[in-house]
Design a protein around this motif. Structure first.
Motif, PDB file in Angstrom:
ATOM      1  N   PRO A 189       3.439   2.777 -32.136  1.00  0.00           N
ATOM      2  CA  PRO A 189       2.568   3.807 -31.551  1.00  0.00           C
ATOM      3  C   PRO A 189       2.510   5.088 -32.370  1.00  0.00           C
ATOM      4  O   PRO A 189       1.451   5.714 -32.497  1.00  0.00           O
ATOM      5  CB  PRO A 189       3.189   4.033 -30.174  1.00  0.00           C
ATOM      6  N   THR A 201       0.705  -1.028 -25.053  1.00  0.00           N
ATOM      7  CA  THR A 201       1.717  -2.011 -25.429  1.00  0.00           C
ATOM      8  C   THR A 201       2.067  -2.904 -24.243  1.00  0.00           C
ATOM      9  O   THR A 201       1.914  -2.503 -23.076  1.00  0.00           O
ATOM     10  CB  THR A 201       2.998  -1.344 -25.956  1.00  0.00           C
ATOM     11  N   THR A 236       0.979  -4.814 -29.350  1.00  0.00           N
ATOM     12  CA  THR A 236       0.351  -3.492 -29.408  1.00  0.00           C
ATOM     13  C   THR A 236      -1.144  -3.702 -29.573  1.00  0.00           C
ATOM     14  O   THR A 236      -1.583  -4.335 -30.540  1.00  0.00           O
ATOM     15  CB  THR A 236       0.880  -2.663 -30.596  1.00  0.00           C
TER      16      THR A 236
END
Length: 252
Positions: free
Chosen positions: A170, A182, A243
């Protein structure tokens, strides 16, 4: 940033491509359910670019979900294994820092176990360029589940010999106009102890290790696992971290 040494390690998989294809784990169906949920679209009929496709482990699973997949792989040995496994999938030699595709070519770009080999300063803008409006970038990686006692003990045994490159995914995307979500999926597979050893032997730090040192270290680990699992089988547990990255400058 991916250094020249990192690129060398990334290409080192060519030397063990067949073993990689045979021993590496796949990914659970729940992962692809999560990709569809977070992307807000089905993979059926989606034009997907699988970057760093390796031997085609994720490529094949994406095809099974109904995606139209193009595989991108820099390594000759890995690409040859992918071609054997998925002969109908278009295969392009290249890497994520310089995508050899026109802007707006794909609905989804995936990196399965491969994002950490890129330089985000290059690979993020390239992904955003090649995505269509409302497209998504999906990254995932299997992590050993250290909450399981034998896995944690194995990690302690091997850690002094392993030089990993942790990446806070991130944070990597913070400078870019994207929204990051996520998801973590726990899963496992039942395998033989010897298959666990073959899997470990395909990790880059073992591939580039001195052969004598590698054999000794993996032999010690084999002995420890055989004591723990005298029937010769174990449940290999993972936490697959997904992600999903969505550009914000094209959202309504």
């Amino acid at each position: 940033m991916a250094s020249d040494a990192d690129q060398g390690r990334a290409l080192s998989f060519d030397a063990v491509a067949a073993q990689y294809a045979a021993a590496r784990p796949g990914y659970p169906s729940d992962l692809f359910d999560a990709v569809e949920e977070l992307a807000g679209r089905t993979l059926v009929g989606a034009d997907v670019l699988d970057c760093g496709a390796g031997t085609g482990i994720a490529t094949g699973l994406l095809c099974e979900r109904g995606a139209r997949v193009v595989a991108l792989e820099p390594g000759a040995g890995m690409a040859a294994e992918l071609r054997r496994a998925e002969p109908e999938v278009p295969l392009v030699r290249g890497e994520g820092n310089r995508l050899p595709f026109a802007s707006g070519s794909f609905d989804v770009i995936t990196y399965a176990q491969a994002w950490h080999w890129t330089d985000p300063a290059c690979s993020v803008p390239e992904a955003l360029r090649v995505l269509r409006p409302h497209g998504v970038l999906a990254l995932w990686r299997n992590h050993a589940d250290l909450g399981v006692a034998w896995v944690a003990a194995e990690e302690d045994r091997l850690a002094p010999f392993i030089h990993s490159r942790p990446m806070n995914v991130p944070v990597v995307f913070a400078p870019f106009p994207v929204r990051v979500t996520t998801r973590e999926i726990a899963w496992s597979r039942r395998i033989a102890v010897e298959e666990r050893i073959r899997n470990l032997a395909t990790l880059s730090h073992f591939v580039v290790m001195d052969p004598v040192e590698r054999a000794e270290l993996l032999g010690l680990n084999r002995t420890a696992l055989t004591r723990l699992f005298p029937d010769g089988e174990l449940d290999e547990p993972y936490r697959c971290v997904l992600t999903l990255v969505r550009p914000t400058d094209i959202q309504a």
